[in-house]
Design a protein around this motif. Structure first.
Motif, PDB file in Angstrom:
ATOM      1  N   ALA A 146     -10.535   0.104  -9.037  1.00  0.00           N
ATOM      2  CA  ALA A 146     -10.417  -0.052  -8.181  1.00  0.00           C
ATOM      3  C   ALA A 146      -8.964   0.273  -7.405  1.00  0.00           C
ATOM      4  O   ALA A 146      -8.825   1.341  -6.942  1.00  0.00           O
ATOM      5  CB  ALA A 146     -10.701  -0.858  -6.628  1.00  0.00           C
ATOM      6  N   HIS A 162     -14.451  -1.260  -2.630  1.00  0.00           N
ATOM      7  CA  HIS A 162     -13.599  -0.720  -2.201  1.00  0.00           C
ATOM      8  C   HIS A 162     -13.356   0.339  -1.113  1.00  0.00           C
ATOM      9  O   HIS A 162     -12.748   0.783  -0.265  1.00  0.00           O
ATOM     10  CB  HIS A 162     -12.505  -0.938  -3.034  1.00  0.00           C
ATOM     11  N   GLU A 181     -13.408   0.691   2.802  1.00  0.00           N
ATOM     12  CA  GLU A 181     -12.103  -0.048   2.760  1.00  0.00           C
ATOM     13  C   GLU A 181     -10.860   1.583   3.097  1.00  0.00           C
ATOM     14  O   GLU A 181     -10.242   1.161   3.899  1.00  0.00           O
ATOM     15  CB  GLU A 181     -11.711  -1.150   2.379  1.00  0.00           C
ATOM     16  N   ALA A 227     -10.173  -5.190  -6.711  1.00  0.00           N
ATOM     17  CA  ALA A 227     -10.519  -4.389  -5.201  1.00  0.00           C
ATOM     18  C   ALA A 227      -9.218  -4.199  -4.315  1.00  0.00           C
ATOM     19  O   ALA A 227      -8.970  -3.291  -3.432  1.00  0.00           O
ATOM     20  CB  ALA A 227     -12.178  -4.255  -4.350  1.00  0.00           C
ATOM     21  N   SER A 228      -8.927  -5.929  -4.171  1.00  0.00           N
ATOM     22  CA  SER A 228      -8.123  -6.099  -3.140  1.00  0.00           C
ATOM     23  C   SER A 228      -6.717  -5.421  -3.315  1.00  0.00           C
ATOM     24  O   SER A 228      -6.672  -5.054  -2.496  1.00  0.00           O
ATOM     25  CB  SER A 228      -7.990  -7.426  -2.607  1.00  0.00           C
TER      26      SER A 228
END
Ligand code: UD1
Length: 432
Positions: A320, A346, A349, A384-385
């Motif tokens: 990611a 992700h 987003e 992913a954050s």
């Protein structure tokens, strides 16, 4: 619930200390269940997952003690924590505890080996695919365990006289199932051979720690591990290896913003493939005794094609972050995920920040854009954050990353480390 506010703020410059690896710390903590004597782990990161596992393990009888600071320790120096399971007081790992962290399922191996039985809830953890447990079951059965699944629980029992050495060839590489089989086989009667074992550095780190505790494991770092079972393990002191995922993540941050940052204590051999891919984006990488220096001054980010693979391949846990980097490349990149299905959460987003990504099967096609623009986004899982943070570092305006608890599971002092090298990032605590 906390959120992170990030504003694009130019290049990153300075030093970032790399912490001990979460994915090594967790199995090492679980290994303390195998011995009545204390296991002291050094360079332990301060992470929500470590705290959660401490309380899960204390349920089984593990006492822990954070040792005093040493001269020269700083806020980012890893802690020394002693774990001791003088007695196993409970072989039951309930749903409420296991659902929060998939790795806590791994207690099944040591509980079975030392206490002869385990009743462990089926796991939860990050929502990245279905993550079955068939390989755990088959590999433990190869050691003579009887296993049944009943009402959301795995009930495992060792034969009378304990687990027996066995032979198991993994049909698919699994980090967790290799950890569990290593721990279980260390106390089994006889020799165990594991073929197609995971070779991730954290597996080798666990094997080294087990050997320091008196286990007899050979073949470290290869796909075939041989374990001569012993009747008991003793105490030891072991230092957790540096976090290769944190290393690759900060390397991607610097590649994104440009600048010059030394990732202190990082070790290139733990993530060579990812560094090679990063170099193809036009980022300079210099590895030395102190760590890894990442530099990019001006110039475009070049597009790349990469595919995740078990170690020594490109780690899925960096997919990611590297995808975020090439959202700003001057061309089209292809990112293929082979380890987990459903690990592109992700993408949606990143699109909110202006990225141009399309998915076909297991491959994402990323067409670089000139600008990203800040927006509120939601962290979906731990790694992913970080892709959203990386994008936020160069986006115009303000990026608000919600559900930061995902990040706190695996990145120590994230905003402190990034602010120290010039990022404009801060945490806002909100009620509820
Ligand atoms: C560990 C890491 C995680 C990383 C992953 C792959 C920790 C705490 N977590 O997770 O960060 O992304 O390795 O490098 O170390 N599988 C089965 N059956 C099983 C077990 C696994 O089919 O019984 C599949 C999984 O669904 C997945 C693949 O095998 O598709 C790899 O999973 P595995 O290596 O087991 O991942 P974890 O150990 O859970």
């Amino acid at each position: 619930m906390d959120k992170l506010i990030i504003r694009g703020n130019g290049t990153l410059n300075g030093e970032i200390p790399i912490s001990g690896a979460k994915n090594a710390a967790l199995p090492l903590m679980i290994a303390s269940l195998l011995s009545a004597e204390p296991l002291t782990l050094e360079n332990m990161p301060r992470l929500a997952d470590v705290e959660a596992l401490k309380s899960i393990l204390s349920n089984h009888g593990v006492d822990y003690r954070v040792m005093g600071k040493k001269a020269g320790d700083t806020a980012t120096t890893g802690r020394r924590i002693e774990f001791q399971a003088a007695e196993i007081v409970d072989t039951h790992a309930p749903y409420d505890l296991v659902r929060k962290m998939r790795a806590s399922f791994w207690v099944i191996g040591p509980l079975l080996a030392r206490a002869g039985e385990a009743r462990v809830s089926l796991p939860g953890g990050c929502a990245i695919g279905t993550r079955p447990i068939d390989l755990f079951i088959e590999s433990l059965q190869a050691l003579g365990a009887e296993i049944e699944i009943d009402a959301g629980y795995v009930n495992a029992t060792a034969p009378s006289g304990g687990l027996k050495g066995g032979h198991y060839k993994f049909p698919k590489v699994s980090v967790g199932a290799t950890h569990v089989m290593l721990m279980a086989a260390s106390l089994a009667d006889g020799t165990t051979i594991i073929e197609n074992a995971a070779r991730e550095p954290e597996v080798t780190d666990l094997a080294e720690c087990l050997n320091a505790m008196g286990a007899k494991i050979s073949g470290l770092g290869t796909t075939t591990l041989t374990i001569e079972g012993v009747t008991s393990l003793h105490g030891a002191t072991h230092r957790v290896l540096p976090d290769r995922i944190e290393t690759g993540t900060f390397a991607a941050c610097v590649a994104m913003t440009g600048g010059d940052v030394l990732l202190k204590n990082a070790r290139a051999n733990l993530l060579q493939e990812a560094l090679d891919v990063l170099a193809q984006t036009g980022t300079e990488i210099e590895s030395g005794n102190e760590g890894i220096r990442i530099r990019r001054n001006g110039g475009d980010i070049l597009p790349i094609d990469f595919s995740t693979d078990p170690f020594p391949g490109f780690p899925t846990d960096l997919q990611a972050q590297f995808m975020a980097l090439v959202t700003r490349a001057n061309g089209v990149s292809h990112v293929t995920e082979t380890i987990f299905e459903n690990r592109f959460m992700h993408v949606q987003e990143l699109a909110r920040l202006g990225a141009n990504i399309s998915i076909s099967g297991q491959t994402a096609t990323v067409t670089g854009v000139e600008r990203l623009s800040g927006a509120p986004v939601m962290a979906t899982d731990l790694r992913a954050s970080m892709s959203l943070v990386i994008a936020g570092l160069v986006a115009d305006g303000e990026t608000e990353v919600n559900r930061v608890y995902h990040l706190d599971r695996g990145f120590e002092l994230l905003e402190d480390k990034l602010s120290a090298v010039g990022a404009d990032i801060h945490r806002v605590s909100t009620e509820g």
